[in-house]
Each structure stands twice: as C-alpha cells, then as structure tokens.
Design an enzyme around this catalytic site. Structure first.
Site, PDB file in Angstrom:
ATOM      1  CG  ASP A  37      -1.833   1.303   1.159  1.00 15.24           C
ATOM      2  OD1 ASP A  37      -3.039   0.918   0.394  1.00 15.24           O
ATOM      3  OD2 ASP A  37      -1.633   2.204   1.943  1.00 15.24           O
ATOM      4  CD  GLU A  60      -4.689   4.205  -1.489  1.00 12.59           C
ATOM      5  OE1 GLU A  60      -4.857   4.171  -0.176  1.00 12.59           O
ATOM      6  OE2 GLU A  60      -5.485   3.922  -2.352  1.00 12.59           O
TER       7      GLU A  60
END
Length: 481
Positions: free
Chosen positions: A357, A400
């Site tokens: 992430d 993301e």
C-alpha cells in the site's frame, strides 16, 4: 432430449479413445445406430485398431495412461491425412487442445462433455468427411477434363479446408500460422508474410516455405522490399522495434537460399478500409491471374477472422488488466492466486504473497490532484515491475494497493525481495515539472505452504493483517505474518 437418430443405416466408422470405460460406453451409446463405433481404452489399443481399420473419425481424450491424444491423432493422420478428429479435454488442458487443432483435429470438446454438443460435433465432422470423399471421387472421375477445370475444383476444395482450419481458433498467432502454412503450400514462395495494423497495434508474421531461417534475414528482406510488401506500415517502426515481428519455422527440410527478386501482395480489406497486406516473396515468382484471384478469395475469408481475433484479444486484455497501470486486475489476481494455491498443494511447495500500500496516498491526491495521483500510481508500477523477478506476478489490487505473488519462494527469499521493492520506492521521489513528491510503501508478507493447505481468503487476510501492522507501526516497512 438428444437429437433423433438417423433412419439411414450406418456407413461411417468412428473410434472413441478414452482410458475411462464409462466415458467410452457413454459416447458410444450416444452414436448407436447412427455410425459404426469402436472403442479403445488405451493409446496402444487405439494404435492397433487404427492400423487394422479404415476409420472416418477418431475421438480421443488428451490424457491417456500410456500415450497422449496427440500421439493417437498423429498416428491416425499418418494413415489417412484427411481423417476427421475430435479432441476431448479438461479445462486445465485447453491450451493443448487448441494446439491439437493445429495437428489436424477438427475441433475439441471440454469435459464434462454435453452429449448434444458431442453428437452435433460428430455430425459436422461426418459432413466434412462426406464432402472430402465425394470431392476426391469426383476429381478422379474428371481426370479426362481440361486441367483448368481440375485446378478450379481443387481450389474449391482447398478453400473449404482452409476455412475449416481458420475457424478453429480465436488466437491471433494460431490464425496467422495456419494461414501462412496454407499460403506457402499453395504458391511455393521463398517466404510469405502478413502485416496488420489494427487498434493502434502493428504486427508482422512471417514463415519460410521450408525449415528455419534467421529472423534477421527475413527482417532485412522485408525492409529492402518495404514499399511493395507493407507500404501501409511505417518502416521506421520496424527499425526501432515498435512493430512486433513474429517468425514461424517452416515445415522440416533444407531451407532455401533467401534470394528475393520479386514480391507480390494482396491487400486485407474490411469495411472498405485496408488493415494490412499479404506478401509473397520469391525468386522471380510470378503469380498467374488465377492464382491472384484465389489469393483474393483467401484474403476475403482470412481478413474478417483476423479482425475478429484482434477484437477478441483486445476485449480479453481489457477484461483482465487494469486500465491505468496495465497490471492484471483484482479479478484476474484472484484467479491466478487460486491456480498458485492448487499448484502448491499438488507439489507440496511454498509461495509467498506481498500486499503493498502506498503510504499517505490520500494526501498526494488532496495536495496535487488526481492526475498527479494517477502518475504516482504509474510510477509505482514501473518501479515495482523493475524490482521483481520475471516469474513474479504483479497485480493492482484496488486503489493504491498492489499485490505480488512470488512462486516457489520461501519466507527468506520473499523478505529479501520485499526489501528490494520497498527500497526502490523510498530511494527517490517522483519528479514532474520542477516538483518532487517523495513517497513510501508499507508491505505485508505471508507464506503459503502446500504441506499445510488453507483457504484462499485466509491467506489474503493474513497478508492484509501484516500490512495493517506495517501501517500502524510507522509505515515504510515490512511485516511478516
């Protein structure tokens, strides 16, 4: 309800080959009264029956105990090159079944086999067999007619066989290979090639008439005769490797000297637009009017199939990949992960999973806007792909978040690779215009052990929990769960 059985007496002989007696009996019963049917429960038994009986159709499973269905198909084709063949396969062998079509199989069926589909495929194969038998008999009877008429009848038969082969696949390389093989048989060039420009993609496929020829020689010959062969395509793109160039080997044999003094071309036209061309390169090769007419007919069949295969390729790519990064998407990742788990369970091996992430990505979007946020995601993708190995599978999990599947990698190897990825991102900022955006990533790492099977969702949960710990303990770090 199954289709009604034909009232006509059986006249065609069919061999069904499967190492499961129940399947042989089931398929044989479905054809009872319509065709003469023999069965074989091994490759060796199939070989003996093929050697002693003139069959019109062989139906064979791909996986037999002692031989493969491809072996049975090859043996049947050695005895009768025009024998019909149907391959039966499981999903795991679908690629092999498609390859079997290139060896001369009429079609393939995927298990569990629908009897309605099976009978329909058999009936279609028998119709093709009847067409061939009648055509061959007619040609023998017309041996006394003018050669021009004989050639015309042969062309009709060739067009029919050519169409059948092309219709067995939607994959671009297989269609191209099939077409070039048939083209080389018909016009006897030094080599032939197809150039296509569709959906922003330019590709050239080529094949020598015989043997293996260095790709550089074919490429140089095409460049020397570019305007004649592929004036539609930009020559500089081939020089700069922006045009995909695929060279197939020709049939086994001694390659001819690559002497090209003439190039004949036929355009590929669809809906009034030229999408490519077919180039026949040879040494003083001169195609007659009749041959050009034949090639134009082949092109009219071939071109729509090429366009359709490119549409299929593009649609498949869009369904499997993320539009922004080009990585496989969440849905495809789930499918790949399931296959990797099955493989680890089967082979009792390990593999690792990274859940990644981008730290504080919302701040990047809020500060610089979503366009720059997208640019950071693209930058992240490039660095991630440059840091992993060729066999590793990178996916955009969502937003993301990214994932990496590391096949046959234990905890130690996975930790080394995860650190390489983390360092590659943290080592330098993303630059645009005169600005720089430093960013980092957090990683959750877990290992799947085929000796201790568990559900897929538990593996993902463990990687997610490890990622959560990395985020909570300061970010820009790796946590092993």
């Amino acid at each position: 309800m199954l289709p009604n059985q034909s009232p006509q007496p059986p006249q065609y002989h069919i061999l069904i080959v499967d190492d499961e007696v129940k399947i042989c009996d089931l398929l044989s019963s479905a054809l009872k009264g319509k065709y003469y049917v023999d069965t074989a429960c091994s490759g060796e038994e199939a070989f003996h029956k093929i050697d002693s009986t003139d069959y019109d159709l062989v139906v064979t499973d791909l996986k037999l105990g002692d031989k493969s269905g491809i072996d049975v198909l090859r043996h049947a084709k050695e005895r009768d090159d025009h024998i019909e063949a149907i391959i039966i396969t499981g999903y795991a062998s679908l690629d092999t079944a498609i390859s079997a079509v290139n060896f001369g199989a009429s079609s393939y069926l995927v298990k569990p086999v629908s009897l309605i589909n099976f009978i329909a495929q058999v009936d279609r194969s028998m119709a093709s067999r009847e067409f061939y038998i009648r055509s061959a008999a007619f040609l023998k009877q017309t041996s006394s007619i003018e050669p021009e008429m004989q050639r015309h009848l042969l062309n009709i038969t060739d067009i029919y066989e050519f169409s059948r082969k092309l219709l067995t696949s939607l994959e671009v390389p297989e269609i191209m290979k099939c077409f070039l093989e048939e083209l080389n048989k018909k016009v006897n060039p030094v080599f032939s090639a197809v150039g296509v420009s569709l959906f922003g993609t330019s590709e050239i496929y080529a094949m020598p008439r015989v043997g293996r020829v260095p790709a550089e020689q074919i490429r140089d010959s095409l460049l020397q005769n570019w305007d004649k062969a592929f004036g539609l395509l930009n020559r500089n793109n081939l020089l700069q490797n922006n045009i995909s160039f695929v060279l197939f080997d020709g049939p086994s044999g001694e390659p001819q000297p690559l002497t090209v003094s003439s190039v004949s071309t036929v355009p590929m036209i669809i809906a009034g637009q030229i999408i490519g061309s077919i180039a026949i390169s040879g040494d003083n090769i001169e195609l007659q009017t009749e041959e050009f007419q034949f090639l134009h007919i082949l092109s009219s069949i071939f071109t729509p199939l090429v366009e359709h295969s490119y549409v299929h390729k593009r649609t498949k790519l869009m369904a499997e990949t993320d539009g922004l990064t080009g990585l496989i998407n969440h849905r495809t990742f789930q499918q790949v992960l399931s296959r990797e788990i099955a493989r680890a369970n089967r082979n009792r091996t390990q593999f690792s999973l990274l859940m990644i992430d981008i730290d504080d990505f919302k701040k990047i979007n809020d500060t610089y806007g979503h366009l720059i946020g997208d640019a950071v995601l693209t930058d992240m993708t490039k660095r991630l792909q440059a840091s992993v190995r060729q066999q590793d599978i990178v996916a955009r999990y969502g937003g993301e978040e990214f994932t990496v599947i590391l096949p046959e990698t234990d905890i130690h190897g996975a930790n080394i690779l995860a650190e390489r990825v983390r360092s590659a991102i943290a080592s330098e900022p993303y630059s645009f215009s005169e600005s720089e955006i430093p960013y980092t990533i957090s990683i959750g790492l877990c290992v799947y052990d085929g000796n201790l099977p568990k559900e897929k969702h538990l593996l993902i949960e463990n990687a997610d929990k490890a990622l959560y710990i990395s985020k909570n303990e300061g970010k820009n770090r790796i946590t092993i769960k």
